[in-house]
Design a protein around this motif. Sequence first.
Motif: not given
Lengths: 325, 362
Positions: B269, B278-280, B282-286
């Motif tokens: 991470k 700016r990459s999204p 890592l913003c998922g529901e992990f």
Amino acid sequence: MEDPSYRTVLLDLINWKDERFAITSYLSSPLLDQSLERWGMLAPPWLWDTGEAGCTIVDGFKRLAWARDRRLSSARCLVFPQESDFQRLMLLRLETKLCSLALNVAEKAQVLAALVRCALSENILQEYLPRLHLPARREVIGPWCRLAASPSRLLQSAALGTVCERAALVLADWEDDARNEGLAILEQLRCSASIQMEILEHVSEIALREGKPKVTVLTDPTVTGLLQDRHSNHRQKTQALRTALTRMRFPRLAAREMEFRETLARANLPGSIRLLPPPAFEGDGWQLTLSFSNPHELRRVLPKATAFASSPLLEEILGKKGGSS
Amino acid sequence: MRCTPPRKIIVEASVAQDPSVAALRANLPSAEFEVVDEVHDTLSHDAGLLEVVRFRGRFLRPCPGTRRYHCCGYRILHFGTGCSLGCTYCILQAYLNNPNLRLFGNTDDLFRDLQQDLLASPHTLFRIGTGEFTDSLLLDPWTGFSRRLVPFFARQTNAILELKTKTDFVKNLEDLHHRGRTIVAWSLNGASVVRGEEYGAATLQRRLEAARSCAQWGYHLAFHFDPMLDYPGWREEYGEVLNRLFDTVPSERIVWISLGAFRFMPQLKATIQERYPRSPILCGEFIKGLDGKMRYFRDIRVELYRYMVERIRNVDPTLCVYLCMEATDIWQEAFGFSPERKGGVPAMLDRAVRERMGIEKP
């Protein structure tokens, strides 16, 4: 560079507006104040004779300010001659800072930013970063310099420890409005460093995922509503904010948890029977716990647990939706 | 593709006479070559550097699956490490000690060890791939390694080769004697993922055109939707990729399609955040999975898989689709059956080899 000399300098000759050498601690110094009141200036401040412009303070801003406040006319100072090199003077000034008591976060940031302007990058990596108790990696420098360049409000909060070091570094990179809002929330909540980071991380990730500014997340009515709740203390507000942000960050997991609780409520299980899903519903490690204090209680609760094990509600809760195996 | 040939090649003296080094010298006449006694691990990344070293470990090794999730039983032929395609999500960023591209130059040892391993278990069908620690074809235009590897597998009776790539570097495969024992496989993703997260890799169109060429040359194909990402519009985009895939290559040439939702070791991470702020992705529901890796919350994975399985079944109901590293409950919900019911994931893939490639388990 010629050697500096000790001179008694009229305070009127000091250019008080020149703060090129200032490294602000943002903290009051009661011990220094007491010492000055009792003994006067024991260590002479450093000045740089800048010719017609007067003298620039290199080191001893607080001591000289005390002298001015006491309406003293002069002070004994170590005066560097006019031809002194600015960068070299700054390095000497930083050296005294680095040898002093532990620097606070704001001072650390300012010292590193000043070193970046005056010292060779190899020296910063090999010598100064370790002395500042920072990892000797090039990528460490940027965030600290950005913190040093941040508005004084953030530096002050960092110096006071109201925001932790990592949170201050994160906030330094935020847009002005989000930084102000985030800082205000952390100042209000007075929570631990790990919780500060959790809050900031959730806000960043929600904003990035939804493609909206961070300040929009921070000023979401849910967030502002719970922060303004007059009936909650700061600990309760912290917990409420964490819960709200977690729901926003993990909406589907939160919905599943809610669904689980609602379905379980329909089972009307007694308080002595608890069904626990696996963490985040991952895997098949469900647990059913029975609490009892004597054999009679256990005999009473067991049939209820057995009935629950055979009920369609349990199947529903376990979410077996994919058909037969 | 933004992939450029290596600019500098550092070769360990003990492998300087290897055919792979000779190929590099012939195909990269303007590159700088340096022969050293030993190439040391470094922390500094140089995208134009290729290191050719002697590998002293086992070339053939099992896929590092974990006990809690079903593994396909794939074996890795370890011929090099690192990748310069620069995919934001790449697990190699956290997995490898050395950030630069590295090839194992003792290829004679590799072929000898591989042959010994295959002979030692004559009744096992080895499904072997080279795309675990690097892209199988990334350096192939310059090393020509496929020109030795594919004919080697053509001579085997108990092994098939899978070359996994995100490139369109298939020219070397055109005239090879493969005897139907090599699968050429592509990792595919939604159009916006290819654009935003796989910026160094070939475009979808070029990957699919390369796949069509390979099919025309008689190769079998495979496709890996891995990592699948959860983002607005994923249904439309993954659906569109499937449409284009089945429009471009005949489904009967496809041996299997794998699905794997994005997962990563927690330490990746910070690396991704630092390199690609700016990459999204890592913003998922992990959540933390049973193997300690971060994975999408299960319901999201099920939704991704179910959608793909249904779409693929509509086109070719007998095509083998499998999940990479998933637990029984996810299989159950995505497919309506557990892998155990089919004899396990390895058995499913062995069956696909038999039915689609006509290769019986020895």
